[in-house]
Write an enzyme that holds these catalytic residues in place. Structure first.
Site, PDB file in Angstrom:
ATOM      1  N   THR A 479       0.775  -1.380   0.074  1.00  0.00           N
ATOM      2  CA  THR A 479       0.118  -0.189   0.041  1.00  0.00           C
ATOM      3  C   THR A 479       0.821   1.108  -0.053  1.00  0.00           C
ATOM      4  O   THR A 479       0.245   2.480  -0.212  1.00  0.00           O
ATOM      5  CB  THR A 479      -1.097   0.029   1.114  1.00  0.00           C
ATOM      6  OG1 THR A 479      -0.073  -0.395   2.334  1.00  0.00           O
ATOM      7  CG2 THR A 479      -1.946  -1.027   0.945  1.00  0.00           C
ATOM      8  N   GLY A 520      -4.108   2.052   8.518  1.00  0.00           N
ATOM      9  CA  GLY A 520      -2.688   2.046   8.498  1.00  0.00           C
ATOM     10  C   GLY A 520      -1.845   3.087   8.283  1.00  0.00           C
ATOM     11  O   GLY A 520      -0.930   3.659   9.330  1.00  0.00           O
ATOM     12  N   ALA A 521      -1.996   3.954   7.309  1.00  0.00           N
ATOM     13  CA  ALA A 521      -1.272   5.340   7.183  1.00  0.00           C
ATOM     14  C   ALA A 521      -1.696   6.366   8.197  1.00  0.00           C
ATOM     15  O   ALA A 521      -0.670   7.073   8.713  1.00  0.00           O
ATOM     16  CB  ALA A 521      -2.005   5.771   5.809  1.00  0.00           C
ATOM     17  N   ARG A 636      -6.271  14.335   4.504  1.00  0.00           N
ATOM     18  CA  ARG A 636      -4.815  15.039   4.032  1.00  0.00           C
ATOM     19  C   ARG A 636      -3.997  13.711   3.313  1.00  0.00           C
ATOM     20  O   ARG A 636      -4.034  12.479   3.691  1.00  0.00           O
ATOM     21  CB  ARG A 636      -3.905  15.110   4.968  1.00  0.00           C
ATOM     22  CG  ARG A 636      -2.654  15.825   4.643  1.00  0.00           C
ATOM     23  CD  ARG A 636      -1.954  16.331   5.821  1.00  0.00           C
ATOM     24  NE  ARG A 636      -0.826  17.263   5.395  1.00  0.00           N
ATOM     25  CZ  ARG A 636      -0.954  18.249   4.962  1.00  0.00           C
ATOM     26  NH1 ARG A 636      -1.846  19.010   4.892  1.00  0.00           N
ATOM     27  NH2 ARG A 636       0.215  19.009   4.481  1.00  0.00           N
ATOM     28  N   LYS A 641       0.169   9.751  -5.724  1.00  0.00           N
ATOM     29  CA  LYS A 641       0.337   8.642  -6.642  1.00  0.00           C
ATOM     30  C   LYS A 641      -0.050   7.401  -5.894  1.00  0.00           C
ATOM     31  O   LYS A 641      -0.978   6.761  -6.330  1.00  0.00           O
ATOM     32  CB  LYS A 641       1.657   8.441  -7.243  1.00  0.00           C
ATOM     33  CG  LYS A 641       1.821   7.074  -8.088  1.00  0.00           C
ATOM     34  CD  LYS A 641       3.066   7.072  -8.771  1.00  0.00           C
ATOM     35  CE  LYS A 641       4.345   7.892  -8.677  1.00  0.00           C
ATOM     36  NZ  LYS A 641       5.364   7.692  -9.460  1.00  0.00           N
ATOM     37  N   GLN A 646      -4.095   3.284  -4.378  1.00  0.00           N
ATOM     38  CA  GLN A 646      -5.283   2.324  -3.635  1.00  0.00           C
ATOM     39  C   GLN A 646      -6.594   2.759  -3.857  1.00  0.00           C
ATOM     40  O   GLN A 646      -7.294   1.784  -3.766  1.00  0.00           O
ATOM     41  CB  GLN A 646      -4.956   2.929  -2.183  1.00  0.00           C
ATOM     42  CG  GLN A 646      -3.539   2.535  -1.495  1.00  0.00           C
ATOM     43  CD  GLN A 646      -3.862   0.911  -1.342  1.00  0.00           C
ATOM     44  OE1 GLN A 646      -4.759   0.608  -0.628  1.00  0.00           O
ATOM     45  NE2 GLN A 646      -2.724   0.326  -2.112  1.00  0.00           N
ATOM     46  N   GLY A 710      -7.638   7.047   6.062  1.00  0.00           N
ATOM     47  CA  GLY A 710      -7.408   5.903   5.270  1.00  0.00           C
ATOM     48  C   GLY A 710      -7.997   6.101   3.803  1.00  0.00           C
ATOM     49  O   GLY A 710      -8.922   6.595   3.572  1.00  0.00           O
ATOM     50  N   GLU A 713      -9.547   1.295   1.709  1.00  0.00           N
ATOM     51  CA  GLU A 713     -10.866   0.537   1.440  1.00  0.00           C
ATOM     52  C   GLU A 713     -11.910   1.517   0.902  1.00  0.00           C
ATOM     53  O   GLU A 713     -12.740   0.791   0.473  1.00  0.00           O
ATOM     54  CB  GLU A 713     -11.078  -0.022   2.907  1.00  0.00           C
ATOM     55  CG  GLU A 713     -10.265  -1.221   3.438  1.00  0.00           C
ATOM     56  CD  GLU A 713     -10.470  -1.793   4.710  1.00  0.00           C
ATOM     57  OE1 GLU A 713     -10.022  -2.854   4.742  1.00  0.00           O
ATOM     58  OE2 GLU A 713     -11.356  -0.971   5.604  1.00  0.00           O
TER      59      GLU A 713
HETATM   60 MO1  MOS Z   1      -8.970  -5.181   6.270  1.00  0.00          MO
HETATM   61  S1  MOS Z   1      -9.931  -6.296   4.992  1.00  0.00           S
HETATM   62  O1  MOS Z   1      -9.347  -4.838   7.539  1.00  0.00           O
HETATM   63  O2  MOS Z   1      -7.152  -6.081   6.208  1.00  0.00           O
END
Ligand code: MOS
Length: 746
Positions: A479, A520-521, A636, A641, A646, A710, A713
């Site tokens: 990612t 994550g980010a 933000r 890119k 994503q 994020g 997703e």
């Molecule tokens: Mo995700 S489907 O919450 O890694």
């Protein structure tokens, strides 16, 4: 660690003086990946020549192993050992926790003669080469005693029960509100079982150093994998060192560990030699988790002006009999549109098939395939434009909790998207536009996905060569984590990207929650930001306290960082010189982030609007995507890119969900019909001819110091619904049974 919202102070990152934040720089590790030199878990160098393990999978859905004959396998070329439930080394009982605060419980492999799904591990062969291990695996002879198995979701719907620990969400009186509505929609959608099919299968390389095991494995959560293995082996977690440096796709399917990890560690201990174990492509489909099928009933009640009075989304989904998981397909509806009378909830059917689990945007991905089409049906009934209908139901605050929105740019996403896509050229009458033998139509849908911040730490070392190295027990599942952390670290310290290193995926590093739930980010990035700020303070104090520094005696709070220097007025010193004086190890600090105390006071989401144009072949019923475009608001953007990559990747998954992806259960065996990408159809380049996404400028100051949210997703959310709506606009057929294959269109 920053735990309160104290981030109103001047912020080097939001000022973005290096210009690194947001810049579409190439992937930090991209060169290693495209040259085939990034060592994935199965490929890492081992301290001694490795052995290879192959897992033998059950061909039964439910029952027990009556006998298992391994002598032929043991006698096969190169075979070192064959394990079954009768001779596998001791492991902790399932669900055990040695350390009560462990993040995961034990997960033993080959634990008994019970078979609970097709594809479950039933034997393990260790050999000198992968080919010999796999060939010998084919010689293991198993006699099963089958038991009746529930394999079919739709014929088991009458067994649906409440999801454990959950109740329906009710606001107002849905039934009364619905029956009093002037205009209603009541329809049911079906989204089928889907698989992740990551490019890299789950794989582990393991060896022991004394009483400590070193594992390189492909997993999204460093601590989770470390703890699961430690609990399974019955050893303290500090005797497991887990690495997961490069991951060839996760998508939720690698949020947990599988038997490759356990068996590699056990076999390496027993053999006294490194061991590599990987699942085959075919095994990945059934030995790991999948997205369950979901049946969704939507009821909408509105007045003639299009104001929703009542809204219900009731989802029924399935999970493995002893592994409860709920695909929360109705949750997003709690935050999307205003309506005084509301009902949302989930029912669960237990089946004897492989484990259901999280797959990219669990909940929203299938869930939005229903409500966003129901809104299209309601708009048509009312003679309203679908965007106008949504604007009339735009809530001022969260429709269920009443909490204020942190930032909600949904209407702007729809309006800018409409303008850039050319939505005004859509003819609302279905079947009205032809291009030769093709019916052509346009559709739109919205996207919503939650935003989360979890506690995370990071370490940062500045050395005498002027290089800053960020370390974090975080993952990059493809990612872009490495890249954004480098950008943030560069910006906080006023360094260029070639002055920054990032090291991830090691359980000895300061912990981070890993990659999942599109947190994550924001989570890892916020920890990197806070750690950079700790380093600034440390360096400023060092300079102020060091008689040999040009900044000696000055106020550290006034010092600034730019171009590799620490600066005050016209005096400055290089960070390299400052770190060199601190000794050979340079300067090391740790920092971290936790959600602000008032984080739950806000309704906080990412949003988008999806637009598609499709052609429907009037002869064959084939649906072809002609154009797809989305506008998204997700806080933000750290790297234009990678964020766009994503988002568009998610949109393409939405195309798959709408048009091709499904994996039926074979009622004879409880296996999945498709076990490779020849049968399980994901979109390919030729399917995606003209697809683009725009990310709006946004910074959510309720999210975290940098205002990051994020993007991993969001892109899949609503994407398939926009296609289904375009199919209706093209040819006038309302299809509610995904994927929309030609047999259903005709
Ligand atoms: Mo995700 S489907 O919450 O890694």
């Amino acid at each position: 660690m920053s735990t309160v919202r104290d981030w109103a102070a001047p912020n080097p990152v939001t000022e973005n003086r290096t210009g690194l934040i947001g810049r579409p720089v190439d992937r930090y590790e991209g060169r290693l990946k495209v040259t085939g030199t990034a060592p994935y878990a199965f490929e890492v160098e081992t301290p001694a020549p490795p052995l290879y393990g192959h897992i033998v999978s059950s061909t039964l859905a439910r029952g027990r192993i009556v006998s298992i004959e391994v002598s032929a396998a043991e006698a096969a070329p190169g075979v070192v050992r064959v394990w079954t439930h009768l001779n596998v080394p001791a492991q902790a009982a399932r669900g055990a926790r040695l350390n009560p605060r462990s993040q995961r419980a034990s997960n033993p492999a080959l634990e008994s003669d019970r078979v609970e799904h097709y594809g479950q591990s039933v034997a393990f062969v260790l050999a000198d080469t992968p080919e010999n291990a796999r060939a010998a695996g084919g010689l293991v002879r198993i006699v099963y005693e089958a038991e009746p198995a529930d394999l079919d979701f739709l014929s088991s719907l009458d067994q649906a029960g409440p999801a454990p620990g959950e109740e329906d969400m009710r606001v107002g009186d849905f039934e009364a509100g619905y029956s009093a509505s002037e205009v209603t929609v009541d329809a049911t959608w079906f989204s089928p079982l889907q698989n992740h099919a990551q490019m890299e299968p789950c794989a582990t390389t393991a060896w022991w150093e004394g009483d400590k095991v070193v594992v390189h494995t492909s997993i999204q959560m460093v601590k989770g994998g470390q703890h699961a293995l430690a609990e399974t082996l019955g050893i303290p977690s500090d005797r497991v060192r887990l690495f997961t440096r490069y991951i060839g796709g996760g998508f939720g399917g690698k949020g947990q560990s599988y038997d490759d990890l356990t068996l590699a560690a056990l076999a390496a201990r027993e053999a006294g030699q490194p061991v590599r174990v990987a699942y085959t492509r075919q095994q990945m489909f059934q030995a790991t988790i999948h997205r369950p099928a979901v049946q969704m009933r939507v009821r909408l009640g509105a007045d003639r002006s299009g104001r929703l009075n009542a809204m219900a989304l009731e989802a029924v989904t399935h999970c493995a009999r002893n592994a409860p998981f709920v695909e929360h397909a109705a949750n997003f509806a709690r935050n999307l549109y205003a309506a005084p009378h509301r009902l949302t909830g989930h029912r669960l059917v237990r089946l004897d098939i492989p484990h259901a689990g999280a797959m990219r945007a669990p909940g929203e991905a299938p869930g939005m395939l229903s409500l966003e089409c129901a809104m299209d049906e309601l708009a048509e009934t009312l003679g309203l434009d679908p965007i106008e209908l949504r604007i009339r139901n735009e809530p001022l605050a969260d429709p269920e909790t009443g909490k204020p929105f942190s930032v909600r740019q949904l209407v702007r996403c729809m309006q800018e998207g409409a303008q850039q896509f050319g939505w005004d050229r859509r003819n609302p009458a279905p079947g009205a536009v032809r291009d030769g033998r093709w019916y052509v139509g346009m559709g739109m849908a919205t996207a919503i996905r939650g935003n989360f911040l979890l506690p995370a730490k990071a370490g940062l070392r500045l050395t005498g060569d002027g290089i800053a190295t960020l370390t974090q027990g975080m993952t990059d599942i493809g990612t872009g984590t490495y890249t954004i952390l480098a950008q943030i670290t560069g910006e906080t310290l006023g360094l260029t990207l070639d002055q920054v290193r990032v090291e991830l995926g090691d359980s000895d590093m300061p912990p981070a929650p890993g990659s999942g739930g599109q947190f994550g980010a924001a989570t890892a990035g916020s920890a990197a930001f806070e750690t950079g700020m700790v380093m600034r303070r440390r360096l400023a104090e060092l300079a102020a306290g060091d008689p040999t520094s040009p900044l000696y005696g000055e106020d550290p709070t006034l010092m600034d960082f730019a171009n590799g220097n620490i600066v005050l007025g016209n005096r400055s010193e290089s960070l390299a010189a400052l770190a060199a004086r601190a000794g050979p190890e340079g300067v090391y600090v740790e920092g971290g982030i936790s959600p602000a105390a008032d984080a739950r006071d806000w309704s906080q989401h990412t949003y988008g609007a999806q637009f598609t144009e499709v052609g429907v072949d009037s002869v064959t019923g084939e649906v072809r995507l002609r154009r797809m475009f989305g506008v998204f608001a997700a806080g933000r953007i750290l790297n234009a890119k990678l964020a766009k990559s994503q988002i568009t990747g998610g949109m393409i998954w939405g195309v798959g969900a709408a048009l091709s992806e499904a994996n039926p259960v074979d009622p004879r065996y409880g296996s999945f019909l498709h076990q490779d990408l020849g049968g399980y159809l994901a979109p390919v380049h030729a399917d995606i001819v003209n697809l683009d996404a725009v990310l709006l400028d946004e910074a959510d100051d309720k999210a975290n110091p940098m205002g990051i949210k994020g993007v991993g997703e969001l892109g899949i959310c609503g994407a398939g619904a926009a296609i289904a709506n375009a199919v209706y606009n093209a040819c006038g057929v309302r299809l509610r049974d995904y994927p929309l294959t030609p047999d259903k269109v005709l």
